[in-house]
Scaffold this motif. Structure first.
Motif, short mmCIF file in Angstrom:
data_model
loop_
_atom_site.label_atom_id
_atom_site.label_comp_id
_atom_site.label_asym_id
_atom_site.label_seq_id
_atom_site.Cartn_x
_atom_site.Cartn_y
_atom_site.Cartn_z
N PHE A 1 64.59 82.48 109.05
CA PHE A 1 65.87 82.33 109.73
C PHE A 1 66.33 80.88 109.71
O PHE A 1 67.50 80.59 109.43
CB PHE A 1 65.76 82.83 111.17
CG PHE A 1 67.06 82.82 111.93
CD1 PHE A 1 68.05 83.74 111.66
CD2 PHE A 1 67.29 81.87 112.92
CE1 PHE A 1 69.25 83.73 112.36
CE2 PHE A 1 68.48 81.84 113.62
CZ PHE A 1 69.46 82.78 113.34
N VAL A 2 65.40 79.95 110.00
CA VAL A 2 65.76 78.54 110.02
C VAL A 2 66.19 78.07 108.63
O VAL A 2 67.20 77.37 108.48
CB VAL A 2 64.58 77.69 110.54
CG1 VAL A 2 64.87 76.20 110.39
CG2 VAL A 2 64.28 78.03 112.00
N VAL A 3 65.46 78.48 107.60
CA VAL A 3 65.82 78.09 106.24
C VAL A 3 67.14 78.75 105.84
O VAL A 3 67.97 78.14 105.15
CB VAL A 3 64.69 78.46 105.25
CG1 VAL A 3 65.13 78.26 103.81
CG2 VAL A 3 63.45 77.62 105.53
N GLY A 4 67.37 79.98 106.28
CA GLY A 4 68.64 80.65 105.99
C GLY A 4 69.82 79.92 106.62
O GLY A 4 70.88 79.77 105.99
N LEU A 5 69.65 79.44 107.85
CA LEU A 5 70.70 78.65 108.49
C LEU A 5 70.95 77.35 107.72
O LEU A 5 72.10 76.94 107.52
CB LEU A 5 70.32 78.34 109.93
CG LEU A 5 70.39 79.50 110.92
CD1 LEU A 5 69.73 79.09 112.24
CD2 LEU A 5 71.82 79.93 111.17
N ALA A 6 69.85 76.70 107.30
CA ALA A 6 70.00 75.48 106.52
C ALA A 6 70.73 75.76 105.21
O ALA A 6 71.58 74.97 104.77
CB ALA A 6 68.62 74.87 106.25
N TYR A 7 70.41 76.88 104.59
CA TYR A 7 71.08 77.28 103.34
C TYR A 7 72.57 77.46 103.57
O TYR A 7 73.39 77.06 102.74
CB TYR A 7 70.43 78.57 102.84
CG TYR A 7 71.01 79.14 101.57
CD1 TYR A 7 71.27 78.35 100.46
CD2 TYR A 7 71.27 80.51 101.48
CE1 TYR A 7 71.79 78.89 99.30
CE2 TYR A 7 71.79 81.07 100.33
CZ TYR A 7 72.04 80.25 99.24
OH TYR A 7 72.56 80.81 98.09
N SER A 8 72.93 78.04 104.71
CA SER A 8 74.35 78.23 105.00
C SER A 8 75.07 76.89 105.11
O SER A 8 76.22 76.75 104.70
CB SER A 8 74.54 79.05 106.28
OG SER A 8 74.28 78.27 107.44
N ALA A 9 74.37 75.90 105.67
CA ALA A 9 74.97 74.57 105.77
C ALA A 9 75.16 73.94 104.39
O ALA A 9 76.18 73.31 104.11
CB ALA A 9 74.08 73.67 106.64
N LEU A 10 74.19 74.13 103.51
CA LEU A 10 74.27 73.55 102.17
C LEU A 10 75.34 74.22 101.31
O LEU A 10 75.92 73.60 100.43
CB LEU A 10 72.91 73.66 101.47
CG LEU A 10 71.76 72.91 102.13
CD1 LEU A 10 70.46 73.18 101.39
CD2 LEU A 10 72.05 71.42 102.19
N ARG A 11 75.61 75.50 101.57
CA ARG A 11 76.58 76.24 100.76
C ARG A 11 78.03 75.97 101.19
O ARG A 11 78.95 76.49 100.59
CB ARG A 11 76.31 77.74 100.84
CG ARG A 11 75.09 78.19 100.07
CD ARG A 11 75.03 79.71 99.97
NE ARG A 11 76.15 80.25 99.25
CZ ARG A 11 77.06 81.08 99.77
NH1 ARG A 11 77.00 81.43 101.03
NH2 ARG A 11 78.05 81.55 99.03
N GLY A 12 78.23 75.18 102.21
CA GLY A 12 79.59 74.84 102.59
C GLY A 12 79.96 75.26 103.99
O GLY A 12 81.07 74.97 104.44
#
Length: 368
Positions: A209-220
């Motif tokens: 979940f934490v990495v998924g949230l970080a991924y959302s930040a990186l994708r814009g």
């Protein structure tokens, strides 16, 4: 009726326990996996269970993984449950990661850093091809890679110290009004949360979940593009101050992963332009978790810099209320428990709605 149903299922539950034991053991012709084998050879899984279970004990984490048949979330549940039985003997000093016995240390901000890049153990440069030699361990016995001839300097400076001295990176300062550190393992989360609560929440939170949230930040779905200022993996001393002594003594070393992310801040009327920080720290070799944690930490600090929260990763209540994998798994899994009364109520409601809809159509057709 509910009580009768529960009593009637008691034998089924006992039978389920026996089936779990059989499934866990597997084929009796295959040698049983030992806890020490799990601890030594499935180290990254053990590190995750220790981190999210909030107990630094490799043997207990390995035991939990064995008992849970490799289900990390179930193993974390077991470890946290055991943790509640332990006495609180002391509160440790803050660990000093500047004095880390480094195993891996990299920076994406500079090509050359004081002390050099230390690649260490990482899958980043492997080919991601199945290694069929591992099917026969005898074929790879004794094939250890050559390590450094001398230990690394334990006082390696931070990769970005040179620009920190110029004031181009946010300084690390303690909160001015904070007299003690919040303990999320003993007190419930409060909102709005202080940064120590947020960091503890993210460290214990589900890695995916934490990495998924970080991924959302990186994708814009966030405001910036972070840089890995430095990631460190290694051993640090854990110290306590016994009341009868009055000074610090080391009680052992623990392996941790630390990540500091740097994110551009354009400045405001009151603040100069500089790089701001996001921070991540996790037990063991947990680099993906520490990096994801650092990205989310910086995203949740948007209010400190006058940035308007517009994305899920910047919504403190959403993020911190949904990181815990035990709560998430429990809430989803509870759907397998009896819901007979609820379902019958909804079924009756649907039938009533359908009758009303039919009556309404009939009345409309008659009027036409």
């Amino acid at each position: 009726m509910a009580y009768v149903a529960v009593k009637g299922g008691e034998q089924a539950i006992l039978n389920s326990h026996r089936l779990i034991a059989e499934d866990r053991r597997g084929d009796p012709e295959v040698p049983e996996l030992t806890v020490s084998q799990i601890s030594e050879q499935l180290g990254l899984a053990v590190d995750r269970v220790m981190c999210e279970g909030s107990v630094y004990d490799r043997e207990l984490a390995a035991l939990a993984l064995k008992q849970a048949q490799g289900d990390a979330v179930e193993a974390i549940f077991l470890l946290r449950a055991f943790r509640t039985t332990l006495a609180r003997l002391a509160v440790s000093n803050a660990i000093d990661t500047d004095q880390m016995a480094i195993e891996r240390r990299i920076s994406a901000t500079f090509k050359d850093i004081p002390g050099g890049q230390v690649l260490g153990s990482t899958y980043e440069y492997t080919h991601r091809l199945l290694d069929f030699d591992l099917l026969d361990p005898a074929d790879v016995e004794g094939s250890k890679a050559k390590t450094a001839d001398a230990p690394l300097d334990p006082n390696l400076p931070r990769a970005f110290d040179s620009i920190s001295d110029e004031g181009l990176i946010e300084a690390e300062l303690p909160a001015p009004d904070q007299t003690s550190v919040f303990d999320l393992t003993r007190e419930p989360l409060t909102l709005p949360a202080s940064r120590d609560q947020r960091l503890q929440n993210l460290s214990r939170g589900d890695e995916g979940f934490v990495v998924g949230l970080a991924y959302s930040a990186l994708r814009g779905y966030s405001a910036g593009h972070p840089y890995v200022g430095e990631t460190r993996v290694g051993d640090v001393a854990l110290e306590i101050v016994p009341e009868e002594l009055g000074f610090s003594v080391s009680v052992g070393d623990i392996t941790v992963t630390e990540c500091q992310m740097l994110d551009l801040f354009a400045g405001s009327a009151d603040e100069p332009a500089r790089f701001t920080r996001g921070y991540g720290l996790a037990f063991g070799r947990s680099e993906r978790k520490a990096m994801g944690m650092a990205i989310v930490d910086r995203s949740l600090r948007c209010h400190e810099y006058g940035e308007e929260p517009k994305y899920p990763v910047q919504d403190e209540e959403f993020v911190l209320s949904h990181t815990d994998n035990l709560e998430a798994a429990g809430f989803v899994s509870h759907l397998t428990l009896p819901h007979y009364v609820d379902f019958q109520g909804d079924l009756q409601f649907i039938r009533q709605l359908r009758r009303e809809q039919i009556d309404s159509r009939s009345t409309k057709e008659a009027a036409e």
